[in-house]
Motif scaffolding. Structure first.
Motif, mmCIF file in Angstrom:
data_model
loop_
_atom_site.group_PDB
_atom_site.id
_atom_site.type_symbol
_atom_site.label_atom_id
_atom_site.label_comp_id
_atom_site.label_asym_id
_atom_site.label_seq_id
_atom_site.Cartn_x
_atom_site.Cartn_y
_atom_site.Cartn_z
ATOM 1 N N ARG A 39 10.993 -8.154 -6.642
ATOM 2 C CA ARG A 39 9.542 -8.805 -6.872
ATOM 3 C C ARG A 39 8.518 -7.785 -7.151
ATOM 4 N N GLN A 40 7.773 -7.711 -8.085
ATOM 5 C CA GLN A 40 6.610 -7.037 -8.452
ATOM 6 C C GLN A 40 5.425 -7.706 -8.631
ATOM 7 N N GLY A 41 4.626 -8.176 -8.121
ATOM 8 C CA GLY A 41 3.636 -9.179 -8.261
ATOM 9 C C GLY A 41 4.194 -10.495 -8.791
ATOM 10 N N LYS A 42 3.686 -10.796 -10.269
ATOM 11 C CA LYS A 42 4.377 -11.898 -10.767
ATOM 12 C C LYS A 42 5.520 -11.595 -11.791
ATOM 13 N N LYS A 43 6.001 -10.349 -11.354
ATOM 14 C CA LYS A 43 7.347 -10.015 -12.098
ATOM 15 C C LYS A 43 8.592 -10.262 -11.370
ATOM 16 N N VAL A 44 9.523 -10.839 -11.860
ATOM 17 C CA VAL A 44 11.003 -10.999 -10.947
ATOM 18 C C VAL A 44 12.133 -10.302 -11.543
ATOM 19 N N PHE A 45 12.676 -9.652 -11.129
ATOM 20 C CA PHE A 45 14.119 -9.160 -11.547
ATOM 21 C C PHE A 45 15.161 -9.496 -10.841
ATOM 22 N N PHE A 46 16.265 -9.983 -11.475
ATOM 23 C CA PHE A 46 17.287 -10.149 -10.911
ATOM 24 C C PHE A 46 18.549 -9.471 -11.576
ATOM 25 N N SER A 47 19.347 -8.641 -10.476
ATOM 26 C CA SER A 47 20.332 -7.706 -11.248
ATOM 27 C C SER A 47 21.877 -8.539 -10.725
ATOM 28 N N LEU A 48 22.735 -8.722 -11.545
ATOM 29 C CA LEU A 48 23.671 -9.275 -11.103
ATOM 30 C C LEU A 48 25.017 -8.096 -11.278
ATOM 31 N N SER A 49 26.085 -8.265 -10.336
ATOM 32 C CA SER A 49 26.978 -7.531 -10.187
ATOM 33 C C SER A 49 28.454 -8.309 -9.735
ATOM 34 N N GLY A 50 29.352 -7.611 -9.935
ATOM 35 C CA GLY A 50 30.763 -8.097 -9.528
ATOM 36 C C GLY A 50 31.782 -8.457 -10.485
#
Length: 207
Positions: free
Chosen positions: A85-96
């Motif tokens: 999370r960076q301020g009002k930006k959210v990043f999701f990274s999926l793996s598996g």
């Protein structure tokens, strides 16, 4: 479990019981006091326990993760999710394992899942959150592929002097094409068409 109704000898005792069941802190919950209770005469006669209803506060990140995991489970995928999370930006990274099922052909499944999760995360947030979803570093690999494609097509335009129209692309991917060729003064790039069939045009520089 998002809500519990509990009783205790005091409000505080009931609250602690609820927090333990919800595995939460007091800052993460909303509390409705149904009955403050009564000590009774000499602490015995007429005694009545305190009663509370305690629920988890809306957490946009938690709701977004839960949504993605539920969709993935229907596809037989159980990914790990890394959150940044960076301020009002959210990043999701999926793996598996089987992560390709969440990407789909040319990222179509991933893009659709990102758009739907964007709605979910903002439904539970007071402020607008810009959400981006990646899986197996697909976004980075796709950017590299599009950048290489843009440069190859630009060379063809320069050599043949003819306009080239690329296949329809999402807005974010069209932006990559434009950015990759922004420094080339011998060509122009612009977008034409209507969504979802809007595409990039690479044309010789107008004289």
């Amino acid at each position: 479990m998002k809500e519990v109704t509990v009783v205790g000898q005091t409000v505080e005792e009931a609250l602690q019981s609820a927090l333990k069941q919800l595995q939460a802190t007091e800052e993460q919950v909303e509390i409705d006091i149904l009955d403050e209770g009564k000590k009774g005469i000499l602490g015995l006669f007429g005694r009545r326990p305190a009663s509370l209803k305690v629920r988890m506060k809306a957490d946009p990140i938690r709701e977004a993760k839960s949504y993605i995991l539920s969709i993935a489970a229907h596809l037989g995928v159980h990914p790990d999710i890394q959150v940044k999370r960076q301020g009002k930006k959210v990043f999701f990274s999926l793996s598996g394992e089987k992560i390709a099922l969440l990407i789909g052909k040319r990222g179509q499944t991933l893009n659709a899942l990102q758009q739907l999760t964007q709605l979910v995360i903002n439904r539970h947030s007071n402020d607008f959150i810009q959400f981006q979803l990646d899986a197996g570093d697909y976004r980075k690999k796709r950017e590299e592929t599009l950048t290489a494609l843009a440069k190859r097509m630009a060379e063809k335009v320069e050599t043949a002097g003819k306009t080239i129209r690329l296949e329809p692309l999402p807005a974010a991917e069209r932006k990559i094409i434009h950015a990759a060729l922004a420094g080339n003064r011998r060509i122009d790039t612009f977008s034409e068409g209507t969504e979802p069939k809007r595409y990039v045009v690479i044309a010789p520089k107008s004289k």
